[in-house]
Structure formats: C-alpha cells, structure tokens
Design a protein around this motif. Structure first.
Motif, PDB file in Angstrom:
ATOM      1  N   SER A  49      54.393   1.347  68.091  1.00  0.00           N
ATOM      2  CA  SER A  49      52.949   1.245  67.909  1.00  0.00           C
ATOM      3  C   SER A  49      52.274   2.593  68.178  1.00  0.00           C
ATOM      4  CB  SER A  49      52.365   0.149  68.801  1.00  0.00           C
ATOM      5  OG  SER A  49      52.580   0.510  70.135  1.00  0.00           O
ATOM      6  N   GLU A  50      52.897   3.441  68.963  1.00  0.00           N
ATOM      7  CA  GLU A  50      52.319   4.768  69.205  1.00  0.00           C
ATOM      8  C   GLU A  50      52.446   5.659  67.996  1.00  0.00           C
ATOM      9  OE1 GLU A  50      53.661   6.160  72.993  1.00  0.00           O
ATOM     10  OE2 GLU A  50      52.745   4.311  73.748  1.00  0.00           O
ATOM     11  N   LEU A  51      53.223   5.236  67.066  1.00  0.00           N
ATOM     12  CA  LEU A  51      53.448   6.062  65.883  1.00  0.00           C
ATOM     13  C   LEU A  51      52.515   5.677  64.749  1.00  0.00           C
ATOM     14  CD1 LEU A  51      57.347   6.151  66.113  1.00  0.00           C
ATOM     15  CD2 LEU A  51      55.722   7.930  66.795  1.00  0.00           C
ATOM     16  N   LEU A  52      51.465   4.928  65.076  1.00  0.00           N
ATOM     17  CA  LEU A  52      50.486   4.541  64.056  1.00  0.00           C
ATOM     18  C   LEU A  52      49.113   5.096  64.409  1.00  0.00           C
ATOM     19  CD1 LEU A  52      51.411   0.792  63.413  1.00  0.00           C
ATOM     20  CD2 LEU A  52      51.989   2.766  62.025  1.00  0.00           C
ATOM     21  N   GLU A  53      48.389   5.495  63.394  1.00  0.00           N
ATOM     22  CA  GLU A  53      47.025   6.012  63.553  1.00  0.00           C
ATOM     23  C   GLU A  53      46.153   5.298  62.522  1.00  0.00           C
ATOM     24  OE1 GLU A  53      46.875  10.245  62.804  1.00  0.00           O
ATOM     25  OE2 GLU A  53      44.759  10.379  63.379  1.00  0.00           O
ATOM     26  N   TYR A  54      44.930   4.935  62.921  1.00  0.00           N
ATOM     27  CA  TYR A  54      44.093   4.102  62.061  1.00  0.00           C
ATOM     28  C   TYR A  54      42.739   4.738  61.791  1.00  0.00           C
ATOM     29  CZ  TYR A  54      47.323   0.657  64.034  1.00  0.00           C
ATOM     30  OH  TYR A  54      48.445  -0.008  64.442  1.00  0.00           O
ATOM     31  N   SER A  55      42.144   4.355  60.663  1.00  0.00           N
ATOM     32  CA  SER A  55      40.760   4.729  60.402  1.00  0.00           C
ATOM     33  C   SER A  55      39.866   3.848  61.279  1.00  0.00           C
ATOM     34  CB  SER A  55      40.425   4.515  58.921  1.00  0.00           C
ATOM     35  OG  SER A  55      40.512   3.142  58.591  1.00  0.00           O
ATOM     36  N   GLN A  56      38.572   4.124  61.245  1.00  0.00           N
ATOM     37  CA  GLN A  56      37.621   3.394  62.090  1.00  0.00           C
ATOM     38  C   GLN A  56      37.514   1.921  61.728  1.00  0.00           C
ATOM     39  OE1 GLN A  56      36.037   4.723  64.713  1.00  0.00           O
ATOM     40  NE2 GLN A  56      37.244   6.532  64.267  1.00  0.00           N
ATOM     41  N   GLU A  57      37.737   1.648  60.442  1.00  0.00           N
ATOM     42  CA  GLU A  57      37.519   0.293  59.936  1.00  0.00           C
ATOM     43  C   GLU A  57      38.310  -0.716  60.778  1.00  0.00           C
ATOM     44  OE1 GLU A  57      37.119  -3.099  57.585  1.00  0.00           O
ATOM     45  OE2 GLU A  57      39.082  -2.252  58.048  1.00  0.00           O
ATOM     46  N   GLU A  58      37.607  -1.749  61.285  1.00  0.00           N
ATOM     47  CA  GLU A  58      38.255  -2.547  62.329  1.00  0.00           C
ATOM     48  C   GLU A  58      39.382  -3.466  61.863  1.00  0.00           C
ATOM     49  OE1 GLU A  58      34.835  -5.956  62.879  1.00  0.00           O
ATOM     50  OE2 GLU A  58      34.731  -4.126  64.093  1.00  0.00           O
ATOM     51  N   ASN A  59      39.317  -3.924  60.582  1.00  0.00           N
ATOM     52  CA  ASN A  59      40.361  -4.854  60.142  1.00  0.00           C
ATOM     53  C   ASN A  59      41.711  -4.204  59.893  1.00  0.00           C
ATOM     54  OD1 ASN A  59      38.853  -7.141  60.207  1.00  0.00           O
ATOM     55  ND2 ASN A  59      38.026  -6.803  58.139  1.00  0.00           N
ATOM     56  N   VAL A  60      41.685  -2.900  59.683  1.00  0.00           N
ATOM     57  CA  VAL A  60      42.924  -2.263  59.233  1.00  0.00           C
ATOM     58  C   VAL A  60      44.046  -2.404  60.263  1.00  0.00           C
ATOM     59  CG1 VAL A  60      42.373   0.093  60.010  1.00  0.00           C
ATOM     60  CG2 VAL A  60      43.835  -0.234  58.029  1.00  0.00           C
ATOM     61  N   LYS A  61      43.693  -2.409  61.519  1.00  0.00           N
ATOM     62  CA  LYS A  61      44.696  -2.545  62.566  1.00  0.00           C
ATOM     63  C   LYS A  61      45.400  -3.906  62.476  1.00  0.00           C
ATOM     64  CE  LYS A  61      45.092  -0.842  67.223  1.00  0.00           C
ATOM     65  NZ  LYS A  61      44.476  -0.267  68.367  1.00  0.00           N
TER      66      LYS A  61
END
Ligand code: OGA
Ligand code: MN
Length: 262
Positions: A49-61
């Motif tokens: 999970s530390e190897l993931l980065e997300y945009s601000q958009e809340e659903n993407v996670k």
C-alpha cells in the motif's frame, strides 16, 4: 476529458494487432476480494500500500483498493534470474523497436511464450492462481514485454476483444512507475511504484475505466522522488474475454467498444 485524435489512437494498443491477430497479443475478469492459497499474501499486500499514490479525488482510493492489487516480492531473486535466462534465449536477434505503429509503446520488444521450462512454468501457474477467479478463462500465451532503459508505454486500455477482466503483470529487473488515469477525467488518477519481482493485478473498473501507462524514465516520479527506470521486463498474464462478461451491453462494467468495423 477532451481527447485528441492521437489519444484515441493509443486506445487501440491491442486493437492494432488485428492482422497478426492475437498471436502477438493474446489477451486478457473480477475479484472483489483477493483470494489466494499463499498465506503470506496479506502481508505482502500491506507493504505494497505504500507503493501507491493517489490524486485528490476521494473515490479513487476505494476503486484502487477493490480493483487493483500489488504484491511485492512475489518471486525470489533466483526465480527472477531463471525467468530472465529463459526469456533471453528467445529474442534471437530481435532488437528493441523504436515505436509501434500506433505509438502506444516505444523502445521495446515483445514475444509470447506458451511453453515454459519447468521451474518457470510453476511461477506462471502461481500468478494465474492468484490473479484469476473461478470462472475466468486464462490465456496460456504469456506476453513478455521488454522495455529498454528509454522505453515506455503511453496511456491505453487493453483491447476488450482480446483481453478479459483481469490483467496481471510480473515486473522484472527494474522499478518503474505505472500510472492509471480515468478515461473521462484526467484529474482522477493513481500510480503504483512497481519494484522488480512484484506482481500487480488490475481488474474490472481499473482495467476498463482507467488508461494505464508506464512512465518514461525522465517522467518517473513517485511521491516527488525520482525513480530510475532501466531495462524492465514484464510478464503479462491475461484472462480471455468472455462474451457474457465483456460484450453484452448493460453489464456492470460497460467495456470500451473497439473494433466496431471488424
Ligand atoms: C501492455 C501493458 C504493462 C506492463 O503491454 O499493454 O500495459 O506492466 N504492459 O508491462
Ligand atoms: Mn496494457
């Protein structure tokens, strides 16, 4: 997202394979929860999970949590060497190619292997056991993609004609950044830092609603840090398209329609 014609072309990454058909691109179903016989897999997923980065958009996670998995150290260094040794006997004189006619991919070479040497065959089997759910039909032609240090893959969605709901990729030799961008809204994205020996699995919404790409070395930034991508080889295991899942309108996941004229 407004798309330029060139952008549309990229979507035909596997569509363009019509003349050589699935001989060159065999392709590639749904796992809401990850199922595996490997008892270590939960730990591996946690680290990842530390190897993931997300945009601000809340659903993407939550979309990524449900439809994307990353397992670090899926294979050992010995297994990595064993795979590369076998793969490297197969290129013969095939040089890296500058570009695909649709420009979806640059500085690469690729092949498909069905019959693997025994120790490697069991690695492929392990990938398939982890990636595919009951009801998936696996494609036993494994697509091997070799990106040179300057190689990269532009954003695309794998053809629904040749690929089913699941695409699993084992990364060898070099880390790289794989970015997923929502096909209708570029502000919705996430990216994964793929270490060598890791396995990622994209399925359902991530596979159909997001374009994926492998960033070129100079663009390879993860959480603000530069990632040095050198030669990177991937093994791609795909499920077969299934008419009732991939082609019927009104399904949960409406596939992108390609090949309307074929
Ligand atoms: C492809 C692709 C990803 C990878 O070949 O279509 O998206 O991990 N490859 O090499
Ligand atoms: Mn792809």
């Amino acid at each position: 997202m407004a798309m330029s014609p060139a952008h549309h072309l990229l979507k035909f990454r596997h569509g363009c394979m019509l003349t050589v058909k699935c001989f060159r691109f065999p392709c590639v179903k749904h796992l809401t929860t990850f199922r595996t016989s490997n008892p270590k897999s939960k730990n591996l997923q946690k680290q990842a999970s530390e190897l993931l980065e997300y945009s601000q958009e809340e659903n993407v996670k939550s979309i990524a949590a449900e439809h994307f998995s990353l397992f670090t150290n899926f294979i050992t260094s010995e297994e990595e060497t064993s795979l590369i040794t076998e793969i490297d006997t197969k290129w013969r004189r095939l040089k890296y190619q500058k570009g695909h006619w649709d420009n979806a991919i640059q500085d690469y070479r690729e092949l498909e292997i069905r019959d693997w040497r025994r120790p490697n065959a069991s690695i492929i089997q392990r990938i398939q056991e982890v990636a595919f759910d009951d009801g998936d039909v696996k494609n036993n032609l494994i697509h091997v993609l070799d990106l040179s240090p300057i190689g990269f893959i532009n954003p695309h969605v794998d053809s629904t004609r040749f690929c089913g709901r699941v695409i699993a990729g084992l990364s060898l030799l070099s880390p790289c950044v794989m970015k997923y961008t929502h096909k209708d809204d570029a502000s919705i994205w996430f990216q994964a830092l793929l270490p060598p020996k890791s396995l990622y699995i994209m399925r359902d919404r991530v596979r159909y609603e997001f374009e994926h790409e492998i960033l070129k070395n100079e663009d390879s930034l993860f959480k603000g840090e530069k990632v040095n991508k050198s030669r990177r080889v991937s093994l791609l295991c795909r499920s077969q398209p299934q008419a009732e899942l991939d082609e019927k309108p009104g399904q949960l996941f409406k596939p992108i329609t390609l090949f309307e004229n074929t």
